[in-house]
Every structure is written in C-alpha cells, then in structure tokens.
Design a protein around this motif. Structure first.
Motif, PDB file in Angstrom:
ATOM      1  N   UNK A   1       1.718  -7.440  -5.297  1.00  0.00           N
ATOM      2  CA  UNK A   1       1.093  -6.141  -4.969  1.00  0.00           C
ATOM      3  C   UNK A   1      -0.290  -6.464  -5.757  1.00  0.00           C
ATOM      4  N   UNK A   2      -1.325  -5.991  -5.031  1.00  0.00           N
ATOM      5  CA  UNK A   2      -2.948  -6.005  -5.830  1.00  0.00           C
ATOM      6  C   UNK A   2      -2.888  -5.197  -7.121  1.00  0.00           C
ATOM      7  N   UNK A   3      -3.707  -5.771  -7.909  1.00  0.00           N
ATOM      8  CA  UNK A   3      -3.820  -5.164  -9.257  1.00  0.00           C
ATOM      9  C   UNK A   3      -4.337  -3.680  -9.109  1.00  0.00           C
ATOM     10  N   UNK A   4      -4.875  -3.363  -7.965  1.00  0.00           N
ATOM     11  CA  UNK A   4      -5.459  -2.114  -7.456  1.00  0.00           C
ATOM     12  C   UNK A   4      -4.467  -1.137  -6.942  1.00  0.00           C
ATOM     13  N   UNK A   5      -3.332  -1.563  -6.791  1.00  0.00           N
ATOM     14  CA  UNK A   5      -2.242  -0.958  -6.116  1.00  0.00           C
ATOM     15  C   UNK A   5      -1.477   0.309  -7.223  1.00  0.00           C
ATOM     16  N   UNK A   6      -1.959   1.569  -7.325  1.00  0.00           N
ATOM     17  CA  UNK A   6      -1.442   2.210  -8.243  1.00  0.00           C
ATOM     18  C   UNK A   6      -0.046   2.846  -7.768  1.00  0.00           C
ATOM     19  N   UNK A   7       0.652   3.017  -9.015  1.00  0.00           N
ATOM     20  CA  UNK A   7       1.875   3.644  -8.718  1.00  0.00           C
ATOM     21  C   UNK A   7       1.842   5.220  -8.133  1.00  0.00           C
TER      22      UNK A   7
END
Lengths: 458, 63
Positions: free
Chosen positions: B51-57
């Motif tokens: 997952x991208x580091x910018x994909x939030x929960x």
C-alpha cells in the motif's frame, strides 16, 4: 400464511379488514406454526394488540392510513423494543435493563403504520452464518428442516419464508441478511453502509454493521425500505422509479467458482435478459474478505472484552473463542485492513464508473444439511459455518448496497439432490443506489427471472 | 515464536491474554488458538499487500 406487505396494507386502507383482526390472526399463525421452525424468540402479543386497537381507533376517527398500515413485522433480537431486554441472542445480556425506547428503525416503521409482533432468533451477537444458538436453539430452514436457515439473521429470513410474517428486520455485517435470504428463498436488502440508522441496534462490528429488511417480493421490500429510509411520515406508498438502460456485468473469478450448476444457469439467464455478456473481476477479493474478517474480529473482540474478562462463560463457546481471539489481535493487521479498505473502495468506485449493476451469487449453492454442514470449495470439503459468507463478505468491505434475490423455482433441475431448495444472487450497485436496485428487482421479478413463492409450511 | 510456526504457543497466548486483562482457562485456550491461527492467515494476506504510504486507514468509513 400471512399475506404480503402490499396486500395487507391495502386491506386495511380499503377497510376490508380491521387491524386488530389482522394482528390477532398473525399472532395466532406465529403461535401455531413456529413449532419445528424456531424462528421466533418472543411474541409481543400485548403490545401488538394495543397498537392495533389504537390504529383502528385512529382510522375510525378519519385518520389517514400509512403505507404500511396494520402490517405486522418481526425484528432480529438485537433491535431495542421499549420495555424488553435486547438479548442479541445471548444469555450474557440477560440481566441488562430493558430498553427505554424502540430502535429508530422500528419507530420509522411504526410511523408508517407497521406493528412489531415478534423478536426473532439469530446467531449469538450476530457472529455466525447458521443461526444455531446455544441459548435459543437452532432455526430450521422452512423449505427443508434438516437444512440450515443461514445466519446470523436466520429467524428473520425463516419467518418470512415460512409465511409467519410479511416482512422482518435483520442486520448484515458480513452477509447476515444476504446469506439467510439466499438459503431461505426470500428477498433481503443490505443498504449502503450508513444509510439506515443503527440507533437502538446492538452492535457487532461498528464499521461494517448495517440493518435491512426481508420480504417475499421485491415490491414489498421496496415499500418497507422507503419507510425505513426517511424520518418524514409518509402517507402514500413509494412509486417505482424507472431503471432505464442499465450497464450490467457479472462478477467473474472468485465469484464464478464453486457454483451450483443451477445457480450458474440462473445467472446466465439474467445476463441474457439484461442483454449483456460482460464479466469483470473485482481485484483482490480474497484480501477484501480477509480485511472484513480481521476488522470484524477486532471490533467484535474489543466490544466484548470487558464482559469477557468477567463473564466469559456466559457466552456460547464458539462465539466466545472467536471474540477472544479477536480481542487479542495486534493493531498492525487491523490498521492494515482499514488501509486496504480505502484502496478497495477506490477500486470498486472505479468499476461503478463503467457499470451500474454487478451480479454475483449470494451463496455457492442451496442450504447445507444441519447434520453435515459442509461446502465443497475448489474440490475440497470445508465447514459451511465459516464459509457461507464467501461471496458476501468481500462486498461488505466496500459498504455498497446489495439486493439479495431468490432465483425462481424452475431454475432447479429435478435431477439435482435438492430440486426445491432456494438459490440466491446478489445485485450490487454504487453507494446510495438502493432505489435503482429495488426497481430492477421489481422489473426482473415481473419478468419471471427472480422471485419464488413462500415455503410450504408447515 | 518461530518463523516456521509464527503462531504464539500456549504460553504466549496466555501472556497476550494477561496483557488484555483476561484470564483464560485451559478449556478456552485451544479454541482461541484455533481462531488465532485463522486470523493469522488473514493477517498474512493483508500484510503482504503493498500500500502507498499515503493510503489512510478507513476509520470513519464513507462508502
């Protein structure tokens, strides 16, 4: 058998029947015919007859009947009803004080004229797909009592399928409306996550929980959903919206494997009727199911942790062990599951830019036997209890609305071992598109592609 | 916990439970371990997805 929602409301509106007489007849039907089915946990006779008498007085004084005037219904035993302890199917809540008011969904139905008459059996705390409850017994499938009703809203589905009630309410976290609807041969709706109010509904996994109705026809389901979806009292039934030309595809890959041949044929017929051969694959379905599983375990485990610390033995052992395992899950995979959910949401939104309706099976085949609860997946026997949500659980993660619909009886070949058992499909739409789903359901029911009669019960 | 058997043995489950304020009985533990193995399988599936580091929960989830 109790008549359908539309028919009952019409009889009240036309003054063909008094509400008190109709409710008394329903209470009598439930009392006489729940034996052997075990769908009902409590009959609300006093309250129902008082409500019926009040509605008769209102109508006799010239009041305008609501769209669900005098229609009886039952609720899964996790909806608050004023003056009654909400058990959520567990003995662990037996000493909880009675609810001080009805759940908001019930209030909305009452405003539309409906009358609650019974509470209905479920898997303990909604954690299961079979409605085999250590405290309240097993709900049987009215089409064949040796078979599973499905769960966790098994009492809600079985009572409607058996004709004890015209409609009922259930909840769906990972498939708890769609699985029993499919196995019992009735219509069920899992609305968009957040669309219907959960006030006064005992939670399971809050970030996946939804509530929705069961009925024996798409038109009845539409009527009930319209009443549930608004706080504004209605005076007339909803009108059917036009579906127009819909872009339809069926889900392939994960959703095309392990299907009963009659289910495959039923879906093929639907596709032909819709004039399409489009098959698309949802990405990462197995991980979507895993994410829903982990979020459910963690949220359910956390919810019950305080009571598990002090009173674990009050739980059904199967539920207790699942909840305890969930309570011990580390944060890492749960946060990862929520992040995956964001990714999956974007993926499914991308698909709905190109399609309006996705068709998928609801369960792999007919209801498994209670004595041998096994499904065959990829050639291997696996426990039905853990796998009946195979096709529903990944869709739950996206939070999109899903209509569970029964295929017609003629979909079954007489040379199968279970020629009369129901088979169900899912019609899936983009968030907020319940009206489109229900209108399509009505259209396909009129065309004979979906829908089946009630079970021959008793 | 070994790489070949990443699942915590009996004592580790007991330790985790104590951390959560739970006292497990000998009767409970096998069922919990069985369920934890299932969750471990699902955790492995999820954890191996990039997952991208910018994909939030998806807390406060909006469909």
């Amino acid at each position: 058998m109790t008549a359908g929602v539309q028919a009952l409301a019409e009889r009240v509106r036309s003054r063909t029947v008094r509400v008190s007489d109709s409710i008394r007849a329903t209470l009598d039907t439930i009392t006489r015919h729940d034996k052997g089915l075990n769908a009902v946990t409590r009959v609300l006779s006093t309250r129902a007859l008082q409500s019926a008498a009040a509605q008769d007085a209102f109508l006799e004084a010239g009041g305008t009947p609501g769209p669900l005037a005098g229609v009886p219904f039952g609720v899964k035993d996790l909806f608050d009803l004023e003056g009654i302890t909400t058990t959520a199917g567990s003995a662990a809540l037996a000493n909880t004080p009675p609810a001080t008011q009805d759940a908001l969904a019930i209030t909305r139905l009452i405003r539309a004229g409906a009358i609650p008459v019974a509470t209905l059996n479920m898997d303990e705390f909604a954690y299961g797909f079979v409605t085999e409850n250590a405290h309240y017994g097993r709900t049987a499938n009215p089409h064949d009592t040796a078979r599973l009703a499905g769960g966790s809203s098994g009492g809600s589905a079985a009572s409607v399928a058996a004709g004890l009630l015209p409609f009922s309410l259930g909840s769906d976290t990972n498939g708890s409306i769609r699985v029993p609807a499919s196995l019992c041969g009735v219509w069920g709706l899992r609305p968009t996550y957040g669309r219907l109010p959960l006030d006064g509904v005992y939670p399971f996994a809050a970030s996946l929980d939804t509530i929705g109705p069961f009925a024996r026809s798409a038109a009845d389901l539409h009527l009930v959903f319209a009443a549930l979806a608004t706080d504004t009292p209605q005076t007339a039934p909803p009108t059917e919206s036009h579906t127009g030309t819909l872009r339809v595809a069926r889900l392939g890959g994960w959703f095309a494997k392990n299907l009963d041949p009659d289910l495959e044929q039923g879906i093929t017929r639907l596709m032909e009727h819709c004039g399409t051969r489009q098959v698309i694959n949802l990405p990462e379905v197995e991980r979507a199911r895993a994410a829903a599983f982990l979020i459910t375990a963690a949220e359910g485990g956390n919810l019950h942790l305080p009571r598990l610390r002090n009173n674990a033995q009050a739980y059904d052992p199967a539920t207790r062990d699942r909840l305890l395992a969930g309570a011990l899950l580390p944060a890492g995979p749960v946060i990862q599951a929520h992040r995956f959910r964001s990714w999956f949401r974007e993926a499914i939104h991308g698909i709905f830019r190109d399609y309006d309706i996705l068709i998928a099976p609801a369960t792999p085949g007919p209801a498994p036997l209670h004595a041998n609860p096994i499904l065959t997946l990829d050639g291997r026997p696996v426990p039905a209890r853990a796998n009946l949500g195979l096709f529903t659980q990944p869709i739950s993660l996206a939070g999109v609305p899903v209509l569970s619909a029964p295929l017609p009886c003629q979909s079954r070949h007489t040379n199968t071992p279970t020629p009369d058992m129901p088979l169900g499909i899912q019609l899936i739409a983009a968030p907020g598109q319940e009206e489109r789903l229900l209108s399509l359901g009505i259209k396909l029911e009129k065309a004979g592609l979906l829908g089946r009669p009630a079970a021959q019960w008793p | 916990m070994s790489v070949s058997d990443p699942f915590p043995p009996h004592e580790a489950v007991q330790a985790l439970a104590r951390q959560a304020g739970l006292e497990l009985t000998a009767e409970n533990t096998p069922g919990i371990i069985e369920n934890m193995r299932i969750l471990q399988h699902y955790s492995d599936l999820i954890n191996t997805f990039p997952l991208s580091d910018h994909c939030p929960p998806a807390f406060g989830y909006q469909p």
